[in-house]
Design an enzyme around this catalytic site. Structure first.
Site, short mmCIF file in Angstrom:
data_model
loop_
_atom_site.label_atom_id
_atom_site.label_comp_id
_atom_site.label_asym_id
_atom_site.label_seq_id
_atom_site.Cartn_x
_atom_site.Cartn_y
_atom_site.Cartn_z
N ASP A 1 -8.45 -6.51 -4.40
CA ASP A 1 -8.04 -5.18 -4.33
C ASP A 1 -8.79 -4.10 -5.29
O ASP A 1 -8.33 -3.95 -6.75
CB ASP A 1 -6.31 -4.81 -4.14
CG ASP A 1 -5.78 -4.11 -3.20
OD1 ASP A 1 -7.17 -3.35 -2.89
OD2 ASP A 1 -4.44 -3.61 -3.85
N ARG B 1 -11.92 6.42 9.54
CA ARG B 1 -10.88 5.33 9.75
C ARG B 1 -12.16 4.61 8.97
O ARG B 1 -12.12 3.48 8.45
CB ARG B 1 -10.79 4.83 11.28
CG ARG B 1 -10.86 3.59 11.20
CD ARG B 1 -8.92 3.36 10.49
NE ARG B 1 -8.17 2.16 10.45
CZ ARG B 1 -7.35 1.62 10.12
NH1 ARG B 1 -6.95 2.27 9.41
NH2 ARG B 1 -6.95 0.75 10.66
N HIS C 1 -7.39 -5.39 -0.40
CA HIS C 1 -7.02 -5.21 -0.37
C HIS C 1 -6.14 -5.16 0.73
O HIS C 1 -4.55 -5.02 1.07
CB HIS C 1 -6.58 -3.25 -0.38
CG HIS C 1 -6.08 -1.95 0.08
ND1 HIS C 1 -4.81 -2.19 -1.09
CD2 HIS C 1 -4.97 -1.87 1.14
CE1 HIS C 1 -3.47 -1.23 -0.48
NE2 HIS C 1 -3.94 -0.69 0.89
N ASP C 2 -6.57 -5.44 1.49
CA ASP C 2 -5.84 -5.95 3.21
C ASP C 2 -5.07 -6.79 3.54
O ASP C 2 -4.33 -7.57 3.99
CB ASP C 2 -7.09 -5.42 4.34
CG ASP C 2 -7.16 -4.97 5.24
OD1 ASP C 2 -5.85 -4.14 5.19
OD2 ASP C 2 -8.04 -4.16 6.41
N SER D 1 0.77 -1.10 0.19
CA SER D 1 -0.13 0.05 0.08
C SER D 1 1.24 1.34 0.16
O SER D 1 2.01 0.95 -0.76
CB SER D 1 -0.51 0.06 0.81
OG SER D 1 -1.76 1.21 0.54
#
Lengths: 207, 409
Positions: free
Chosen positions: B342, B246, B375-376, B176
């Site tokens: 992602d 967040r 993405h994580d 990232s």
């Protein structure tokens, strides 16, 4: 010490290795899991890069420490600069591309020399199957049915010679291989090789 | 442990414990990790055009540097990561954020390599950032800190690496925003990077990504407790705003598929919807929890700075609009990785990098990993990710003449 005993290596791979000079920069298009690339690195000490459409094959090759990217010959060769490699290799892949002519032109642009191997559709057994059975040939070398084959652009040895002419490539060397992957060790006119060669390996360069 | 890079060690700013602001600042100024201070004689040039001095960088190291100093690996952390890549975070008490990747016998093998991970510039765990004390005023920087970029972050890391006596890094790896730093490293210091592994990253921050960051920043700034960035002075913290930021960001880290399989439309501790605005659904409760725990460990202004740094990243624009120019004549070995689901940094972004590297004649591997986790995925237990890293580092180690990672058994 090399991991490879050349006598156990696929016939076209053995000849491909003979065609490639030691220590050169090589791009293997359609490298699969990197078998040939590893062979070239081990036996010829080349700076080898690979390229394949199958992400699974690529992941396996990278996990083996090879420099390989996912991409397809029809679309992604354009990114490479002219003369980027000493050899651009297309091993049993030409017949699976969408636009073989354009792919060959790209190869001649990015490689100072080009090595192409392909199954010869003009082999007498293929001709016999078509002639007597009236069916598309299915052989050990061409094991697919017409409807599920990835090989969408078959050619014969004479077709390939003609294509080379058309893209202004000079044939430096050519070898025909028999059913056991052994070199057909005598010189003969193209039409003879076209009958008895199960596959062929060509070394080309720009005219 | 504190190390000093410059000949003249900088004194710790004298902090009065009377206000909450200075207590917070003290945490930011004196991290539990290793710390390198750079004095006025060793300023950090910033892309903005100014210089930062004095400044400091907080980092952790794992493993031993070999005699030839050829086995150092720099790990770059993502947006809200930290230097505790393979050891317990002193704030949260959680294990290192990438301990599956970095550690003894892991792909980034700390038995074989000297691993460095530094808190980014603009961060809030010890490296100079908006929550640090401005030595000129003895007050928290707040918005007085110049806006920093990915380039600035990498320049600060390069100074740290140099101060550690390391000429060439064996590898720079990160996911990232960490991947952006890897690309910046390879572009700005090609001679110092033997191998580079940018994961789930892109050569620039896309319009969609900037948009999500802007939503987050607006949420922070809309919180009355943000006080125009002066919350430390006012003894406040914009917890609601940062928490919403967040929550929005967290959605982008997951995939539709992973949200669906994890939460679906399941209700939270109730058997029916309540016709109200409580967290009826599990996903709501989950996001609220993510938001609330985040504010305990992250500084709101830091969030503004670091998201901005990502927004400003555009490697091609910095090289005449042509990405390949960023890597011309590079001898670095690259391994680019992306994940199928992602959508923050989709595979197409990684392919742009690969095409540019090919065009530049660089040595590149590219692997797209099948994963449902969005993405994580780069932070999670993805065997293909570890297998690829181990294989790539094995090949690179062979080329560099240093030991390969252990086989992980």
């Amino acid at each position: 010490m090399t991991k490879h005993d050349l006598s156990n290596v696929r016939g076209d791979h053995r000849i491909l290795c003979d065609f490639v000079a030691s220590g050169s920069r090589v791009l293997d298009i359609g490298c699969g899991t990197g078998e040939l690339l590893e062979l070239l690195i081990d036996t010829r000490g080349v700076d080898g890069r690979g390229f394949d459409t199958s992400q699974k094959g690529v992941n396996e090759a990278v996990a083996r420490g090879l420099s390989v990217v996912q991409g397809d010959a029809d679309n992604d060769l354009a990114a490479y600069p002219d003369d980027a490699f000493d050899y651009a290799i297309l091993s049993h892949t030409l017949q699976a591309t969408m636009d073989p002519k354009q792919v060959l032109e790209q190869l001649l642009r990015i490689g100072k020399k080009v090595v192409v191997s392909f199954p010869n559709f003009g082999h007498w057994r293929n001709r016999m199957q078509l002639l007597f059975k009236g069916r598309m040939p299915v052989t050990d070398y061409l094991p697919y049915e017409w409807y599920d084959t990835p090989n969408i652009h078959f050619c014969t040895i004479r077709d390939f010679v003609a294509l080379s002419e058309e893209v202004h490539a000079k044939v430096i060397k050519a070898e025909a291989l028999d059913a056991r992957g052994q070199r057909i060790g005598f010189n003969a006119p193209w039409w003879v090789w076209n009958l008895i060669g199960d596959q062929a390996v060509f070394l080309l360069e720009r005219k | 442990m504190t190390e000093t890079a410059s000949a003249k060690p900088e004194k710790t700013p004298n902090i009065s414990p009377s206000t909450q602001a200075s207590v917070a600042a003290a945490q930011m100024d004196m991290p539990a990790s290793k710390l390198m201070r750079f004095g006025s004689d060793n300023p950090l040039r910033l892309d903005e055009g100014t210089e930062l001095a004095p400044w400091q960088i907080a980092y952790e190291t794992y493993g031993e540097l070999n005699e030839d100093k050829t086995n150092a690996i720099l790990v770059c952390h993502a947006l809200t990561g930290d230097q505790y890549v393979a050891s317990e975070n002193p704030v949260t008490g959680k294990p290192g954020w990438w301990s599956m990747m970095v550690g003894p016998g892991q792909p980034v093998d700390t038995d074989k390599y000297f691993v460095i991970c530094a808190n980014v510039l603009g961060g809030c765990l010890g490296t100079t950032g908006p929550a640090c004390t401005n030595p000129e005023t003895n007050e928290v920087y707040g918005l007085d800190l110049p806006v920093v970029t990915i380039g600035d972050m990498v320049r600060s890391q390069a100074k740290l690496v140099e101060a550690l006596g390391i000429e060439t890094l064996f590898a720079v790896v990160g996911g990232s925003m960490g991947g952006m730093q890897v690309l910046q490293w390879a572009s700005a210091y090609p001679e110092k990077v033997f191998a580079a592994v940018p994961i789930a990253a892109g050569p620039r921050h896309s319009s969609q990504n900037i948009a999500f960051h802007e939503v987050g920043r607006q949420a922070v700034m809309a919180d009355p407790d943000w006080c125009h960035g002066q919350y430390a002075k006012e003894g406040k913290r914009p917890m609601k705003g940062l928490s919403v930021a967040r929550m929005a960001a967290h959605i982008t880290y997951m995939s539709d598929e992973s949200l669906h399989s994890k939460f679906g439309r399941n209700l939270q501790d109730r058997s029916a919807i309540t016709f109200g605005f409580d967290a009826d659904f599990q996903i709501e409760s989950y996001l609220r929890h993510q938001g609330m725990t985040f504010v305990d460990r992250f500084d709101a202004n830091s969030y503004l700075y670091v998201t901005r740094a990502m927004d400003y990243f555009d490697l091609a624009a910095a090289h005449g609009g042509k990405l390949a120019n960023a890597f011309l004549h590079s001898t670095t070995r690259f391994c680019v990785m992306s994940f199928t689901t992602d959508w923050l940094f989709p595979t197409s972004e990684s392919k742009d990098i690969v095409r540019a590297l090919n065009a530049a004649g660089a040595n590149v591997s590219f692997v797209e990993i099948e994963s449902s986790r969005g993405h994580d995925a780069f932070l999670l237990d993805e065997p293909e990710l570890f297998k690829t890293m181990r294989g790539f580092l094995t090949g690179a180690a062979k080329a560099r003449g240093i030991p390969a990672p252990g086989n992980g058994d």
